[in-house]
Design a protein around this motif. Structure first.
Motif, PDB file in Angstrom:
ATOM      1  N   TYR A  68       0.812  -1.215   0.000  1.00 18.53           N
ATOM      2  CA  TYR A  68       0.000   0.000   0.000  1.00 18.53           C
ATOM      3  C   TYR A  68       0.844   1.264   0.000  1.00 18.53           C
ATOM      4  O   TYR A  68       0.349   2.344  -0.306  1.00 18.53           O
ATOM      5  CB  TYR A  68      -0.999   0.005   1.156  1.00 18.53           C
ATOM      6  CG  TYR A  68      -0.410  -0.188   2.535  1.00 18.53           C
ATOM      7  CD1 TYR A  68       0.118   0.883   3.250  1.00 18.53           C
ATOM      8  CD2 TYR A  68      -0.414  -1.442   3.134  1.00 18.53           C
ATOM      9  CE1 TYR A  68       0.648   0.709   4.520  1.00 18.53           C
ATOM     10  CE2 TYR A  68       0.104  -1.637   4.407  1.00 18.53           C
ATOM     11  CZ  TYR A  68       0.628  -0.556   5.098  1.00 18.53           C
ATOM     12  OH  TYR A  68       1.151  -0.742   6.363  1.00 18.53           O
ATOM     13  N   LEU A  69       2.139   1.167   0.334  1.00 11.56           N
ATOM     14  CA  LEU A  69       3.073   2.276   0.208  1.00 11.56           C
ATOM     15  C   LEU A  69       4.385   1.756  -0.351  1.00 11.56           C
ATOM     16  O   LEU A  69       4.685   0.560  -0.273  1.00 11.56           O
ATOM     17  CB  LEU A  69       3.309   2.953   1.569  1.00 11.56           C
ATOM     18  CG  LEU A  69       2.223   3.898   2.087  1.00 11.56           C
ATOM     19  CD1 LEU A  69       2.557   4.372   3.492  1.00 11.56           C
ATOM     20  CD2 LEU A  69       2.027   5.098   1.161  1.00 11.56           C
ATOM     21  N   ASP A  70       5.179   2.661  -0.907  1.00  7.94           N
ATOM     22  CA  ASP A  70       6.458   2.294  -1.506  1.00  7.94           C
ATOM     23  C   ASP A  70       7.495   2.121  -0.394  1.00  7.94           C
ATOM     24  O   ASP A  70       8.046   3.093   0.121  1.00  7.94           O
ATOM     25  CB  ASP A  70       6.899   3.385  -2.489  1.00  7.94           C
ATOM     26  CG  ASP A  70       8.160   3.003  -3.244  1.00  7.94           C
ATOM     27  OD1 ASP A  70       8.537   1.812  -3.200  1.00  7.94           O
ATOM     28  OD2 ASP A  70       8.770   3.893  -3.856  1.00  7.94           O
ATOM     29  N   VAL A  71       7.757   0.874  -0.021  1.00  4.95           N
ATOM     30  CA  VAL A  71       8.683   0.580   1.067  1.00  4.95           C
ATOM     31  C   VAL A  71       9.957  -0.045   0.506  1.00  4.95           C
ATOM     32  O   VAL A  71       9.984  -0.507  -0.634  1.00  4.95           O
ATOM     33  CB  VAL A  71       8.031  -0.369   2.095  1.00  4.95           C
ATOM     34  CG1 VAL A  71       6.834   0.313   2.748  1.00  4.95           C
ATOM     35  CG2 VAL A  71       7.604  -1.683   1.447  1.00  4.95           C
ATOM     36  N   PRO A  72      11.032  -0.037   1.296  1.00  3.65           N
ATOM     37  CA  PRO A  72      12.290  -0.594   0.807  1.00  3.65           C
ATOM     38  C   PRO A  72      12.169  -2.066   0.398  1.00  3.65           C
ATOM     39  O   PRO A  72      11.364  -2.815   0.952  1.00  3.65           O
ATOM     40  CB  PRO A  72      13.228  -0.445   2.009  1.00  3.65           C
ATOM     41  CG  PRO A  72      12.656   0.680   2.802  1.00  3.65           C
ATOM     42  CD  PRO A  72      11.178   0.565   2.637  1.00  3.65           C
ATOM     43  N   THR A  73      12.980  -2.457  -0.545  1.00  2.74           N
ATOM     44  CA  THR A  73      13.010  -3.846  -0.992  1.00  2.74           C
ATOM     45  C   THR A  73      13.324  -4.765   0.181  1.00  2.74           C
ATOM     46  O   THR A  73      14.220  -4.495   0.972  1.00  2.74           O
ATOM     47  CB  THR A  73      14.075  -4.028  -2.089  1.00  2.74           C
ATOM     48  OG1 THR A  73      13.777  -3.149  -3.184  1.00  2.74           O
ATOM     49  CG2 THR A  73      14.114  -5.463  -2.586  1.00  2.74           C
ATOM     50  N   GLY A  74      12.579  -5.841   0.284  1.00  3.27           N
ATOM     51  CA  GLY A  74      12.804  -6.801   1.363  1.00  3.27           C
ATOM     52  C   GLY A  74      11.909  -6.604   2.565  1.00  3.27           C
ATOM     53  O   GLY A  74      11.835  -7.466   3.440  1.00  3.27           O
ATOM     54  N   VAL A  75      11.207  -5.456   2.623  1.00  5.39           N
ATOM     55  CA  VAL A  75      10.273  -5.208   3.730  1.00  5.39           C
ATOM     56  C   VAL A  75       8.915  -5.769   3.346  1.00  5.39           C
ATOM     57  O   VAL A  75       8.333  -5.409   2.319  1.00  5.39           O
ATOM     58  CB  VAL A  75      10.153  -3.702   4.032  1.00  5.39           C
ATOM     59  CG1 VAL A  75       9.043  -3.455   5.059  1.00  5.39           C
ATOM     60  CG2 VAL A  75      11.474  -3.150   4.543  1.00  5.39           C
ATOM     61  N   GLU A  76       8.386  -6.654   4.158  1.00  4.39           N
ATOM     62  CA  GLU A  76       7.083  -7.263   3.914  1.00  4.39           C
ATOM     63  C   GLU A  76       6.077  -6.674   4.899  1.00  4.39           C
ATOM     64  O   GLU A  76       6.150  -6.909   6.105  1.00  4.39           O
ATOM     65  CB  GLU A  76       7.158  -8.780   4.088  1.00  4.39           C
ATOM     66  CG  GLU A  76       5.855  -9.493   3.789  1.00  4.39           C
ATOM     67  CD  GLU A  76       5.963 -10.995   3.970  1.00  4.39           C
ATOM     68  OE1 GLU A  76       4.903 -11.657   3.975  1.00  4.39           O
ATOM     69  OE2 GLU A  76       7.093 -11.495   4.122  1.00  4.39           O
ATOM     70  N   LEU A  77       5.152  -5.902   4.379  1.00  5.37           N
ATOM     71  CA  LEU A  77       4.161  -5.248   5.226  1.00  5.37           C
ATOM     72  C   LEU A  77       3.075  -6.227   5.656  1.00  5.37           C
ATOM     73  O   LEU A  77       2.639  -7.080   4.882  1.00  5.37           O
ATOM     74  CB  LEU A  77       3.515  -4.083   4.485  1.00  5.37           C
ATOM     75  CG  LEU A  77       4.420  -2.911   4.101  1.00  5.37           C
ATOM     76  CD1 LEU A  77       3.616  -1.877   3.315  1.00  5.37           C
ATOM     77  CD2 LEU A  77       5.043  -2.272   5.336  1.00  5.37           C
ATOM     78  N   THR A  78       2.635  -6.085   6.891  1.00  5.42           N
ATOM     79  CA  THR A  78       1.482  -6.839   7.368  1.00  5.42           C
ATOM     80  C   THR A  78       0.245  -6.330   6.631  1.00  5.42           C
ATOM     81  O   THR A  78       0.073  -5.120   6.437  1.00  5.42           O
ATOM     82  CB  THR A  78       1.297  -6.637   8.882  1.00  5.42           C
ATOM     83  OG1 THR A  78       2.485  -7.091   9.542  1.00  5.42           O
ATOM     84  CG2 THR A  78       0.105  -7.404   9.407  1.00  5.42           C
TER      85      THR A  78
END
Length: 256
Positions: A68-78
Motif C-alpha cells: 500500500y506504500l512504496d517501502v524498501p526492498t525486502g520489507v514485507e508489510l502486514t
C-alpha cells in the motif's frame, strides 16, 4: 485542519504548589471529527471509524501484490485488516510527512487498566474527562525502513466499545508511569525503543483494541487481548526515562 485540542490552564494547589497539568492533544477522534495537526506532520488522511475489524490474523499481501506504500526492498508489510493479539508483531507503513514514508515494526506488548484516582491524583483534567477510563498501552517499535523517524508520533489509537478512535494523550511535564511521548529525537533505521502510551477513554469507556489506521481509507490493523490491572513498578517513581535509547538490532526484518 480543524483542531480539537483541549486547552488546559495551570492551576495553583494548596500551599502555593502547582498541580501537574495534563495536555490532551486531539484526544478523541469521532467518525465525523477532525484531527489536530502540529509541526510538520502532514497525515495523508484523517482516521475515522467504520466498525470493528473482522479480518483474520496473517492477512499479509500475496506474492506479487503491490504494497500500500512504496517501502524498501525486502520489507514485507502486514496486510491491511489484520486482527492481531497482544504480543504479535506487525510491520506497518505510513506517511507522517508528505514525501516521507516511515516503516515500523510494531509489537503491542500489553494493555493495562488503571483509575484516575490511582494514577492521576493531583492532575488537572478538563470537565469532559473527569469520568474517563485511563489505560496504558505498552509497545515495542523498530524503525524497519530507511528514513529517520526521530520525534514522530506513533500512529496508534485506542478503540472503545462504541468504535470511537481515541488518540494518545501527551503531557507538559514528565509522567514516569507511562510517558506517552513521540519516538526518541533520533530514531534511525534499525533503532528500537519501548514506549508506553496513555489513553483516556471518555464516559468510562472500555478498551476493545489498539488500532493502526493512519488514513481514512486504510483498513485498520488491530491488536486485542486481555486488559490487566496496572501495577506500579519501582522504577516508575522518580524515573526520568520515557522510551529508552534506540539501539541497533541485528537480523533480517520480517513481516507478521
Amino acid at each position: 485542519m480543524g483542531s480539537i485540542v483541549n486547552g488546559i490552564e495551570r492551576v495553583h494547589a494548596h500551599r502555593g504548589h502547582r498541580r501537574p497539568v495534563l495536555a490532551i492533544a486531539a484526544l478523541v477522534l469521532l467518525a465525523t471529527g477532525t484531527a489536530a495537526c502540529s509541526g510538520d506532520e502532514e497525515p495523508a488522511g484523517i482516521p475515522t471509524v467504520s466498525g470493528s475489524p473482522t479480518a483474520s490474523q496473517d492477512a499479509t499481501p500475496g506474492a506479487g501484490e503491490t504494497p500500500y506504500l512504496d517501502v524498501p526492498t525486502g520489507v514485507e508489510l502486514t496486510g491491511q485488516g489484520s486482527a492481531l493479539s497482544t504480543g504479535d508483531q506487525a510491520v506497518v507503513a505510513w506517511e507522517p510527512k508528505q514525501g516521507l514514508i516511515g516503516v515500523l515494526d510494531v509489537t503491542v506488548d500489553s494493555l493495562e487498566s488503571t483509575t484516575l484516582k490511582k494514577s492521576f491524583s493531583g492532575w488537572k483534567l478538563p470537565e469532559n474527562l473527569k469520568t474517563a477510563s485511563p489505560y496504558f498501552v505498552r509497545v515495542t517499535v523498530e524503525n524497519a525502513g530507511d528514513t529517520e523517524l526521530g520525534g514522530r508520533t506513533i500512529p496508534l489509537y485506542a478503540v472503545d466499545g462504541d468504535d470511537t478512535l481515541v488518540e494518545a494523550s501527551s503531557f507538559v511535564t514528565t509522567y514516569p508511569a507511562c510517558p506517552s511521548t513521540p519516538l526518541p529525537k533520533k530514531f534511525a533505521p534499525g533503532d528500537r525503543a519501548k514506549a508506553c502510551l496513555v489513553y483516556l477513554l471518555p464516559d468510562a469507556g472500555d478498551l476493545q483494541a489498539v488500532s493502526f489506521r493512519p488514513t481514512q481509507d486504510f483498513n485498520p490493523i488491530t491488536w486485542s487481548g486481555d486488559v490487566v490491572p496496572y501495577e506500579p513498578a519501582k522504577t516508575d517513581k522518580g524515573s526520568k526515562g520515557s522510551q529508552g535509547e534506540g539501539s541497533k538490532k541485528n537480523g533480517k526484518k520480517s513481516g507478521s
